[in-house]
Write a protein that holds these residues in place. Structure first.
Motif, PDB file in Angstrom:
ATOM      1  N   LEU A 260       1.011  -1.207  -0.025  1.00 39.82           N
ATOM      2  CA  LEU A 260       0.368   0.297  -0.014  1.00 39.82           C
ATOM      3  C   LEU A 260       0.977   1.537  -0.088  1.00 39.82           C
ATOM      4  O   LEU A 260       0.231   2.494  -0.615  1.00 39.82           O
ATOM      5  CB  LEU A 260      -0.994   0.266   1.192  1.00 39.82           C
ATOM      6  CG  LEU A 260      -2.072  -0.528   1.544  1.00 39.82           C
ATOM      7  CD1 LEU A 260      -2.978  -1.467   2.637  1.00 39.82           C
ATOM      8  CD2 LEU A 260      -3.152  -0.671  -0.531  1.00 39.82           C
ATOM      9  N   LEU A 261       2.063   0.801   0.749  1.00 43.73           N
ATOM     10  CA  LEU A 261       2.970   2.856   0.265  1.00 43.73           C
ATOM     11  C   LEU A 261       3.252   1.835  -1.093  1.00 43.73           C
ATOM     12  O   LEU A 261       3.299   3.655  -1.483  1.00 43.73           O
ATOM     13  CB  LEU A 261       3.881   1.780   1.063  1.00 43.73           C
ATOM     14  CG  LEU A 261       4.306   2.095   3.334  1.00 43.73           C
ATOM     15  CD1 LEU A 261       5.244   1.679   4.039  1.00 43.73           C
ATOM     16  CD2 LEU A 261       3.615   3.701   3.381  1.00 43.73           C
ATOM     17  N   ALA A 262       3.641   1.561  -1.594  1.00 42.65           N
ATOM     18  CA  ALA A 262       3.903   2.092  -2.409  1.00 42.65           C
ATOM     19  C   ALA A 262       2.851   1.803  -3.686  1.00 42.65           C
ATOM     20  O   ALA A 262       3.492   3.107  -4.695  1.00 42.65           O
ATOM     21  CB  ALA A 262       4.668  -0.028  -3.247  1.00 42.65           C
ATOM     22  N   ALA A 263       1.977   1.727  -3.499  1.00 46.40           N
ATOM     23  CA  ALA A 263       1.017   2.468  -4.058  1.00 46.40           C
ATOM     24  C   ALA A 263       0.273   3.996  -4.353  1.00 46.40           C
ATOM     25  O   ALA A 263       0.316   4.250  -4.778  1.00 46.40           O
ATOM     26  CB  ALA A 263      -0.323   0.919  -4.029  1.00 46.40           C
ATOM     27  N   VAL A 294       9.519   4.769   4.852  1.00 53.41           N
ATOM     28  CA  VAL A 294       8.396   4.821   3.720  1.00 53.41           C
ATOM     29  C   VAL A 294       9.203   5.816   2.680  1.00 53.41           C
ATOM     30  O   VAL A 294       8.938   5.392   1.057  1.00 53.41           O
ATOM     31  CB  VAL A 294       7.550   5.777   4.263  1.00 53.41           C
ATOM     32  CG1 VAL A 294       6.662   6.847   3.881  1.00 53.41           C
ATOM     33  CG2 VAL A 294       6.734   5.358   5.266  1.00 53.41           C
ATOM     34  N   ARG A 295      10.479   6.410   2.499  1.00 59.19           N
ATOM     35  CA  ARG A 295      11.012   7.056   1.756  1.00 59.19           C
ATOM     36  C   ARG A 295      11.521   5.873   0.941  1.00 59.19           C
ATOM     37  O   ARG A 295      10.984   6.096  -0.350  1.00 59.19           O
ATOM     38  CB  ARG A 295      12.199   8.124   2.242  1.00 59.19           C
ATOM     39  CG  ARG A 295      13.163   8.431   1.211  1.00 59.19           C
ATOM     40  CD  ARG A 295      14.580   9.374   1.452  1.00 59.19           C
ATOM     41  NE  ARG A 295      15.267   7.683   2.225  1.00 59.19           N
ATOM     42  CZ  ARG A 295      16.374   8.094   2.814  1.00 59.19           C
ATOM     43  NH1 ARG A 295      17.342   9.197   3.048  1.00 59.19           N
ATOM     44  NH2 ARG A 295      16.933   7.200   3.318  1.00 59.19           N
ATOM     45  N   ASP A 296      11.891   5.115   0.665  1.00 61.42           N
ATOM     46  CA  ASP A 296      12.898   4.168   0.435  1.00 61.42           C
ATOM     47  C   ASP A 296      11.748   3.763  -0.185  1.00 61.42           C
ATOM     48  O   ASP A 296      12.021   2.854  -1.389  1.00 61.42           O
ATOM     49  CB  ASP A 296      13.706   2.990   1.182  1.00 61.42           C
ATOM     50  CG  ASP A 296      14.302   3.170   1.901  1.00 61.42           C
ATOM     51  OD1 ASP A 296      14.831   4.552   1.345  1.00 61.42           O
ATOM     52  OD2 ASP A 296      15.165   3.079   2.559  1.00 61.42           O
ATOM     53  N   VAL A 297      10.363   2.888   0.009  1.00 62.10           N
ATOM     54  CA  VAL A 297       9.069   2.510  -0.523  1.00 62.10           C
ATOM     55  C   VAL A 297       8.330   3.171  -1.491  1.00 62.10           C
ATOM     56  O   VAL A 297       8.393   2.748  -2.385  1.00 62.10           O
ATOM     57  CB  VAL A 297       8.529   1.336   0.676  1.00 62.10           C
ATOM     58  CG1 VAL A 297       7.194   0.442  -0.277  1.00 62.10           C
ATOM     59  CG2 VAL A 297       9.269   0.729   1.164  1.00 62.10           C
ATOM     60  N   ALA A 298       8.244   4.557  -0.687  1.00 58.08           N
ATOM     61  CA  ALA A 298       7.107   5.292  -2.055  1.00 58.08           C
ATOM     62  C   ALA A 298       7.946   6.307  -2.526  1.00 58.08           C
ATOM     63  O   ALA A 298       6.722   6.415  -3.182  1.00 58.08           O
ATOM     64  CB  ALA A 298       5.974   5.875  -0.583  1.00 58.08           C
ATOM     65  N   GLY A 299       9.396   6.670  -1.730  1.00 61.05           N
ATOM     66  CA  GLY A 299       9.801   8.117  -2.394  1.00 61.05           C
ATOM     67  C   GLY A 299       9.436   9.084  -1.310  1.00 61.05           C
ATOM     68  O   GLY A 299       8.566   9.208  -0.447  1.00 61.05           O
TER      69      GLY A 299
END
Length: 380
Positions: A260-263, A294-299
């Motif tokens: 969901l973080l990636a989405a 969160v930064r690494d997964v979602a940007g």
């Protein structure tokens, strides 16, 4: 949740013995509480310098409800009975706050009763206006990203209205529009018949479309995975999680799994990591771990900060109140976060989300009339 109960003292334990906001328990090393490293003077000075240019836009404050129980207060002079006042906001370089209109029993509001949700939310909104109007030298009520900057340039802390609970709509799009006209900017989509465990119903989808049309941002904190996924896919404006960290690091139900973080990141939404011991852990490095993740997964464009002060939550050591943001930024500097990444985290991402919502709303109003459908017409 059993592991969380083992790791984190309950509110009773904190009140009756040790407070993570003051000192760790004397047996903290035995119980898994690493002693936080104090930032060195150089890192702390760099943090203050950076925040002077890129201040904090805080995604969640429970201050309005906390103030209802005080017979007298002065936020401009300073108020020790709460976590937030104007001197501490300035010390922490906080330039904007989202003031929650949530009700005391939280997202479920079962204790209040749905029939009172709309009235109680309006009372909360009235309380916010009263507080802001009585502190004109320190606070200013704002509605847009541009007004936030204007307030900052005038030396005021900008106050934005929301999130409010979706039950306040009483399943009426007309009430949604009235709340927006009174300044509401964020609505939490949980605990209603149209945004539940199975996701958004047809009426729930119409609510999201109307929110897009009038510039109200969707907050999916605590929502089911199906609701988060459908809201992210449907919304034409960025979706918020105003109080969500990384479930991979801390299995709290309001924290988001990596998928969901990636989405959320792909849709240019915003995950605002709460500074609470229950969701992120008892130390500054624990909070920084979540921000890293969160930064690494979602940007880096998908991560923000949510102090969650005056909400009744226990905060990590050295993050006890709104003045302590420089300590967190110093830890992120120590970890190698760039000035660009930090400027997005503290200020830029919130500005982008608000501007995107305002732009999308202006465009949508040229294409779409106000919706007058009812939940009965769509969901039967």
């Amino acid at each position: 949740m059993a592991d969380l109960q083992d790791d984190i003292p309950t509110a009773t334990e904190v009140g009756g013995g040790y407070d993570l906001r003051a000192d760790p328990p004397p047996d903290s090393l035995d119980r898994g509480y690493p002693r936080p490293q104090q930032p060195d003077a150089e890192l702390l000075a760099r943090a203050h310098t950076l925040l002077a240019s890129h201040p904090v836009a805080d995604g969640y404050s429970g201050l309005p409800w906390a103030l209802r129980h005080l017979p007298w207060y002065d936020l401009e002079l300073g108020e020790t009975a709460v976590d937030t006042d104007v001197p501490r906001l300035r010390e922490g370089h906080v330039a904007a706050l989202f003031w929650s209109l949530h009700l005391p029993d939280g997202p479920g509001i079962e204790g209040l009763g749905r029939e009172r949700a709309a009235a109680a939310t309006l009372e909360q909104l009235d309380q916010v206006r009263t507080v802001v109007e009585s502190h004109p030298e320190g606070l200013r009520l704002v509605y847009t990203a541009g007004q936030i900057i204007d307030a900052r340039n005038c030396g005021r802390v900008a106050v934005l209205l929301g999130p409010a609970h979706a039950a306040a709509l009483d399943d009426s799009l007309g009430i949604l529009r009235i709340l927006q006209s009174l300044g509401l900017r964020v609505l939490t989509l949980t605990g209603t018949a149209w945004a539940g465990p199975s996701g958004l119903t047809r009426f729930g989808e119409e609510v999201v479309r109307e929110m897009n049309r009038i510039g109200v941002l969707a907050d999916v904190t605590g929502a089911s995975a199906a609701t988060v996924e459908r809201t992210v896919a449907l919304s034409k404006t960025p979706v918020l999680c105003t109080r969500s960290a990384a479930r991979a690091l801390r299995p709290h139900p309001a924290n988001l799994p990596d998928e969901l973080l990636a989405a959320l990141g792909e849709a240019k939404g915003l995950c605002m990591v709460p500074l609470t011991a229950e969701q992120t852990g008892p130390t500054v490095p624990d909070v920084a771990d979540h921000l890293d993740h969160v930064r690494d997964v979602a940007g880096p464009e998908c991560v923000g900060l949510s102090g969650t002060y005056d909400s009744g939550a226990v905060h990590p050591r050295d993050l006890a109140d709104a003045s302590r943001y420089p300590h967190l930024i110093a830890e992120l500097l120590r970890r190698g976060w760039s000035e660009t990444e930090l400027s997005l985290l503290t200020w830029g991402n919130v500005q982008r989300v608000l501007r995107s919502a305002d732009f999308a709303a202006r465009a949508a109003q040229h294409r779409r009339e106000a919706s007058t459908v009812t939940i009965t017409e769509l969901d039967g």
